[in-house]
Scaffold this active site. Sequence first.
Site, PDB file in Angstrom:
ATOM      1  N   GLU A 201       0.851  -1.199   0.000  1.00  0.00           N
ATOM      2  CA  GLU A 201       0.000   0.000   0.000  1.00  0.00           C
ATOM      3  C   GLU A 201       0.882   1.243   0.000  1.00  0.00           C
ATOM      4  O   GLU A 201       2.080   1.149   0.286  1.00  0.00           O
ATOM      5  CB  GLU A 201      -0.886  -0.007   1.258  1.00  0.00           C
ATOM      6  CG  GLU A 201      -1.828  -1.195   1.301  1.00  0.00           C
ATOM      7  CD  GLU A 201      -2.744  -1.186   2.521  1.00  0.00           C
ATOM      8  OE1 GLU A 201      -2.718  -0.198   3.288  1.00  0.00           O
ATOM      9  OE2 GLU A 201      -3.483  -2.165   2.678  1.00  0.00           O
ATOM     10  N   PRO A 202       0.280   2.397  -0.257  1.00  0.00           N
ATOM     11  CA  PRO A 202       1.102   3.607  -0.269  1.00  0.00           C
ATOM     12  C   PRO A 202       1.933   3.762   1.004  1.00  0.00           C
ATOM     13  O   PRO A 202       3.090   4.177   0.957  1.00  0.00           O
ATOM     14  CB  PRO A 202       0.074   4.732  -0.405  1.00  0.00           C
ATOM     15  CG  PRO A 202      -1.091   4.094  -1.106  1.00  0.00           C
ATOM     16  CD  PRO A 202      -1.116   2.661  -0.671  1.00  0.00           C
ATOM     17  N   SER A 203       1.384   3.409   2.156  1.00  0.00           N
ATOM     18  CA  SER A 203       2.154   3.613   3.390  1.00  0.00           C
ATOM     19  C   SER A 203       2.693   2.300   3.963  1.00  0.00           C
ATOM     20  O   SER A 203       3.144   2.248   5.092  1.00  0.00           O
ATOM     21  CB  SER A 203       1.271   4.299   4.433  1.00  0.00           C
ATOM     22  OG  SER A 203       0.196   3.434   4.746  1.00  0.00           O
ATOM     23  N   GLY A 205       5.141  -0.821   2.689  1.00  0.00           N
ATOM     24  CA  GLY A 205       5.934  -1.597   1.731  1.00  0.00           C
ATOM     25  C   GLY A 205       6.590  -2.758   2.441  1.00  0.00           C
ATOM     26  O   GLY A 205       5.997  -3.825   2.604  1.00  0.00           O
ATOM     27  N   PHE A 444      11.518  -5.957  -5.229  1.00  0.00           N
ATOM     28  CA  PHE A 444      10.195  -6.530  -4.916  1.00  0.00           C
ATOM     29  C   PHE A 444      10.287  -7.907  -4.265  1.00  0.00           C
ATOM     30  O   PHE A 444      11.372  -8.428  -4.066  1.00  0.00           O
ATOM     31  CB  PHE A 444       9.245  -6.468  -6.113  1.00  0.00           C
ATOM     32  CG  PHE A 444       9.549  -7.320  -7.312  1.00  0.00           C
ATOM     33  CD1 PHE A 444      10.503  -8.308  -7.309  1.00  0.00           C
ATOM     34  CD2 PHE A 444       8.826  -7.117  -8.502  1.00  0.00           C
ATOM     35  CE1 PHE A 444      10.741  -9.091  -8.419  1.00  0.00           C
ATOM     36  CE2 PHE A 444       9.052  -7.900  -9.623  1.00  0.00           C
ATOM     37  CZ  PHE A 444      10.006  -8.873  -9.576  1.00  0.00           C
ATOM     38  N   GLU A 445       9.152  -8.428  -3.910  1.00  0.00           N
ATOM     39  CA  GLU A 445       9.042  -9.701  -3.167  1.00  0.00           C
ATOM     40  C   GLU A 445       9.880  -9.684  -1.887  1.00  0.00           C
ATOM     41  O   GLU A 445      10.484 -10.689  -1.512  1.00  0.00           O
ATOM     42  CB  GLU A 445       9.443 -10.889  -4.053  1.00  0.00           C
ATOM     43  CG  GLU A 445       8.311 -11.379  -4.920  1.00  0.00           C
ATOM     44  CD  GLU A 445       8.258 -12.894  -5.057  1.00  0.00           C
ATOM     45  OE1 GLU A 445       9.252 -13.554  -4.748  1.00  0.00           O
ATOM     46  OE2 GLU A 445       7.207 -13.392  -5.462  1.00  0.00           O
ATOM     47  N   GLY A 446       9.941  -8.522  -1.244  1.00  0.00           N
ATOM     48  CA  GLY A 446      10.783  -8.338  -0.065  1.00  0.00           C
ATOM     49  C   GLY A 446      12.106  -7.748  -0.521  1.00  0.00           C
ATOM     50  O   GLY A 446      12.853  -8.406  -1.255  1.00  0.00           O
ATOM     51  N   ASP A 449      17.312  -5.700   1.454  1.00  0.00           N
ATOM     52  CA  ASP A 449      17.698  -5.123   2.755  1.00  0.00           C
ATOM     53  C   ASP A 449      16.877  -5.757   3.872  1.00  0.00           C
ATOM     54  O   ASP A 449      17.407  -6.203   4.886  1.00  0.00           O
ATOM     55  CB  ASP A 449      17.463  -3.605   2.767  1.00  0.00           C
ATOM     56  CG  ASP A 449      17.987  -2.943   1.513  1.00  0.00           C
ATOM     57  OD1 ASP A 449      18.988  -2.250   1.599  1.00  0.00           O
ATOM     58  OD2 ASP A 449      17.390  -3.157   0.436  1.00  0.00           O
ATOM     59  N   GLN A 546      21.913  -3.097  12.885  1.00  0.00           N
ATOM     60  CA  GLN A 546      21.742  -3.475  11.475  1.00  0.00           C
ATOM     61  C   GLN A 546      23.042  -3.591  10.698  1.00  0.00           C
ATOM     62  O   GLN A 546      23.150  -4.403   9.785  1.00  0.00           O
ATOM     63  CB  GLN A 546      20.794  -2.490  10.792  1.00  0.00           C
ATOM     64  CG  GLN A 546      19.395  -2.582  11.353  1.00  0.00           C
ATOM     65  CD  GLN A 546      18.353  -2.056  10.401  1.00  0.00           C
ATOM     66  OE1 GLN A 546      18.631  -1.649   9.275  1.00  0.00           O
ATOM     67  NE2 GLN A 546      17.120  -2.053  10.851  1.00  0.00           N
TER      68      GLN A 546
HETATM   69  S1  MYA Z   1       4.624  -8.417  -3.296  1.00  0.00           S
HETATM   70  C1  MYA Z   1       5.096  -7.487  -1.919  1.00  0.00           C
HETATM   71  C2  MYA Z   1       6.215  -8.096  -1.204  1.00  0.00           C
HETATM   72  N1  MYA Z   1       6.289  -7.562   0.095  1.00  0.00           N
HETATM   73  C3  MYA Z   1       7.062  -8.099   1.012  1.00  0.00           C
HETATM   74  O1  MYA Z   1       7.776  -9.041   0.747  1.00  0.00           O
HETATM   75  C4  MYA Z   1       6.977  -7.521   2.381  1.00  0.00           C
HETATM   76  C5  MYA Z   1       8.265  -7.655   3.130  1.00  0.00           C
HETATM   77  N2  MYA Z   1       8.006  -7.619   4.550  1.00  0.00           N
HETATM   78  C6  MYA Z   1       8.009  -8.754   5.300  1.00  0.00           C
HETATM   79  O2  MYA Z   1       8.306  -9.823   4.794  1.00  0.00           O
HETATM   80  C7  MYA Z   1       7.604  -8.663   6.749  1.00  0.00           C
HETATM   81  O3  MYA Z   1       6.820  -7.518   6.965  1.00  0.00           O
HETATM   82  C8  MYA Z   1       8.821  -8.667   7.702  1.00  0.00           C
HETATM   83  C9  MYA Z   1       8.293  -8.932   9.122  1.00  0.00           C
HETATM   84  C10 MYA Z   1       9.754  -9.834   7.426  1.00  0.00           C
HETATM   85  C11 MYA Z   1       9.569  -7.363   7.549  1.00  0.00           C
HETATM   86  N3  MYA Z   1       7.873 -16.561   6.978  1.00  0.00           N
HETATM   87  O4  MYA Z   1       7.105  -9.329  14.126  1.00  0.00           O
HETATM   88  P1  MYA Z   1       7.535  -9.911  12.837  1.00  0.00           P
HETATM   89  C12 MYA Z   1       6.368 -14.372  11.299  1.00  0.00           C
HETATM   90  C13 MYA Z   1       7.217 -17.099   8.029  1.00  0.00           C
HETATM   91  O5  MYA Z   1       8.979 -10.030  12.575  1.00  0.00           O
HETATM   92  P2  MYA Z   1       7.123  -7.657  11.163  1.00  0.00           P
HETATM   93  C14 MYA Z   1       5.744  -8.088  -4.503  1.00  0.00           C
HETATM   94  O6  MYA Z   1       6.703  -7.407  -4.339  1.00  0.00           O
HETATM   95  C15 MYA Z   1       7.292 -14.176  12.485  1.00  0.00           C
HETATM   96  O7  MYA Z   1       8.030 -15.326  12.756  1.00  0.00           O
HETATM   97  N4  MYA Z   1       6.884 -16.391   9.103  1.00  0.00           N
HETATM   98  O8  MYA Z   1       6.841  -9.113  11.643  1.00  0.00           O
HETATM   99  C16 MYA Z   1       5.375  -8.783  -5.767  1.00  0.00           C
HETATM  100  C17 MYA Z   1       6.274 -13.881  13.570  1.00  0.00           C
HETATM  101  O9  MYA Z   1       5.641 -15.097  13.938  1.00  0.00           O
HETATM  102  P3  MYA Z   1       5.321 -15.409  15.471  1.00  0.00           P
HETATM  103  C18 MYA Z   1       7.235 -15.095   9.112  1.00  0.00           C
HETATM  104  O10 MYA Z   1       8.078  -6.967  12.072  1.00  0.00           O
HETATM  105  C19 MYA Z   1       6.204  -8.515  -6.947  1.00  0.00           C
HETATM  106  C20 MYA Z   1       5.232 -13.027  12.834  1.00  0.00           C
HETATM  107  O11 MYA Z   1       5.357 -13.384  11.458  1.00  0.00           O
HETATM  108  C21 MYA Z   1       7.907 -14.477   8.051  1.00  0.00           C
HETATM  109  O12 MYA Z   1       5.816  -7.001  10.927  1.00  0.00           O
HETATM  110  C22 MYA Z   1       5.901  -9.444  -8.081  1.00  0.00           C
HETATM  111  C23 MYA Z   1       5.485 -11.551  12.999  1.00  0.00           C
HETATM  112  O13 MYA Z   1       6.827 -11.320  12.657  1.00  0.00           O
HETATM  113  C24 MYA Z   1       8.228 -15.277   6.954  1.00  0.00           C
HETATM  114  N5  MYA Z   1       8.858 -14.799   5.875  1.00  0.00           N
HETATM  115  O14 MYA Z   1       7.850  -7.807   9.715  1.00  0.00           O
HETATM  116  C25 MYA Z   1       6.804 -10.602  -8.065  1.00  0.00           C
HETATM  117  N6  MYA Z   1       8.112 -13.169   8.361  1.00  0.00           N
HETATM  118  O15 MYA Z   1       4.409 -14.335  15.915  1.00  0.00           O
HETATM  119  C26 MYA Z   1       6.577 -11.595  -9.130  1.00  0.00           C
HETATM  120  C27 MYA Z   1       7.584 -12.982   9.581  1.00  0.00           C
HETATM  121  O16 MYA Z   1       4.675 -16.761  15.455  1.00  0.00           O
HETATM  122  C28 MYA Z   1       7.538 -12.675  -8.868  1.00  0.00           C
HETATM  123  N7  MYA Z   1       7.059 -14.139  10.024  1.00  0.00           N
HETATM  124  O17 MYA Z   1       6.658 -15.404  16.138  1.00  0.00           O
HETATM  125  C29 MYA Z   1       7.669 -13.684  -9.892  1.00  0.00           C
HETATM  126  C30 MYA Z   1       9.069 -14.171  -9.912  1.00  0.00           C
HETATM  127  C31 MYA Z   1       9.266 -15.459 -10.495  1.00  0.00           C
HETATM  128  C32 MYA Z   1       9.040 -15.513 -11.979  1.00  0.00           C
HETATM  129  C33 MYA Z   1       8.652 -16.892 -12.360  1.00  0.00           C
HETATM  130  C34 MYA Z   1       8.410 -17.116 -13.889  1.00  0.00           C
HETATM  131  C35 MYA Z   1       7.604 -18.214 -14.041  1.00  0.00           C
END
Ligand code: MYA
Length: 639
Positions: A201-203, A205, A444-446, A449, A546
Amino acid sequence: MKSTRQIYSLSRSARSYIFGSQHLAPLLCRSYAAAAPATTPKKKSVDKKPAESDSFAFNLFRGKVALSQVLPYPVKLEGEMQEHVQMIVQPAEKFFSEINDAMANDANEAVSPESIEHLKNLGAFGMLVPEEYEGAGLGNLGYARMSQIIGENDLGLGIFVGAHQSIGYKGILLYGTKEQKEKYLPDVATGRKYAAFCLTEPSSGSDASSIRCRAVPAADGTHWVLNGSKIWISNGGIAEVMTVFAQTPVKDPATGQTKDKITAFVVERGFGGVRNGPPEKKMGIKASNTAEVFFEDCKIPNENVLGEVGQGFKVAMNILNNGRFGMATTLAGTMKHCIGKAVDHATNRTQFGSKIHTYGAIQEKLARMCMLQYVTETMGYLLAANMDRGVLDYQVEAAISKIFASEAAWNVTDDAIQILGGMGYMKECGLERVMRDLRIFRIFEGTNDILRLFVALTGMQFAGGHLRELQKALQNPASNFGLLLGETAKRAGKYVGLASVDGTLSANVHPNLAKPAQLASMSIQAFGYSVEEMLVRHGKNIVDQQFLLWRVADAAIDIYGMVATIARASRSLDANSSSAVMEENIVKLWCNIASERVQRNLNVLKSAKDAENFSIMSQISQEVCELKGIPASRNPLGF
Ligand code: MYA
């Protein structure tokens, strides 16, 4: 750059769990005791048994060599599945060489209708969908192979089909009810309808849990009403089916209090109240549609909740984890393409009387490019194979693969352009398009950093849990003798300065790879000790370090690459495969380079000079931000 809020947010769970209720300092090293900060007891962590895992990456943070998911290198297709995948490979390659025109797709900012029709016939919109839902039923390894072909040819098209299935409707595959699967999968798997993943979302990422889109239950309880907007949504302008994440009011049964928690929904454009903005103008992947999506009183039937109400954050994270291997295999294809172009030029171009591939400057680049491609490909297929065989705790390996692949591909493409010189810079050569397309992969996809912090903190959280267990064991040594004996032996090796390297890896690989295996084992051991020291020294404040976490993540990435490639090359040597000698050389080179870099990164963790550098960097950055950039008065002329 991430905002302070984003940086803090990442640490929420890590801060709570790494140290739990008590100090570790007295247990491990007295001299650190004074530095260990007080921690707030948190009931949840006190009696929690530390998680066990077979994940190589998780165990790495404990200095443990856990090989079951890596060695023997588990990548293979057999029987019907092998035939099935092989049958698609050739027509896919033919499609790209004879029908699809990546340059035209880029110029027209859309994949041509003719290509789309062929992609549908190839089953390219439903590679992972079981055949009962009209998909190709390839499995992750089959998808990996296909994505590599796509990456070799057209990244814009890759994002069009990748965003559709890698994340767009992946949630339905992973979390969908039988009814949801029956209703949606046939249409999306055949490309009759396109899908999109609506999180950003805008705010919000990197800080995914801060989304503001909100859905509330309608007064009569028959549906939800969704409001808000999403930005930079791949396929956002063309998708009929969207996986949308929104805050929803959720009552805590324990306290009776209602709080907002994220829920995932399957939203159809046809529900009404969904519209999109114009296609974004982007640097690259122009053939893929990217648009803003708005929800205005969009009515979502109750049965379109995906997973459980309030569990949407985990749904989002797991979809992203699940799709990340595809990025590595796609980019392994892209690098293969770039290497092909560079080799073609280097073997045909004569300068100063010799073909340029005979010069060391070119050889160094070509070797490095082959090495980076090999490491990426090895990681991507390894992850896919492990997912196919039901491994569940692959999130750290997935993040590592995404980071490594996106940076390796960037460097390889840059080197290819350098080798081609002026030719490489020309549009006609096609590498400039690849370079433009590639830039987004580190974002993208995280972002890389945020994923580096995720790798380091998730691993440390795991290691921290085990350190806590050790501390508890020390309170009652008699009944924890076995555990303590093992830990004592481990520490004894360290304190008397022995290189007490775990022999497991060397003993299980081809003898030609004994030295790389030893380098990897030494790196693993040194890494485990460094993590332990960091946990003791910084306590819960580790989440704020960090500059250091970045180095920890880089060391983990290098070590994972070492062990994975050793396993793969070992298998090739055992099988006497035609590529074995090249693979052996690549692995030797990679392990020499990577192990040295690991050592350097680990040294940084305790170096006073580096600490000083980090502090200086902080100051420079703060000053330039306060001044809103570099002021004119800092010009050597003074104005
Ligand atoms: S889509 C948009 C992508 N956006 C992102 O990736 C967002 C990145 N941010 C984050 O991942 C999270 O907000 C972070 C956590 C990591 C920063 N797996 O308190 P927390 C659990 C499992 O640390 P936060 C796009 O770009 C964690 O253990 N669990 O959370 C598409 C905890 O659990 P619990 C996880 O400080 C582009 C809870 O969550 C994970 O808010 C198109 C809270 O954690 C994890 N990863 O921030 C792409 N992370 O409470 C197309 C956290 O039980 C691609 N947790 O301890 C296509 C490519 C391929 C092509 C193929 C051709 C065929």
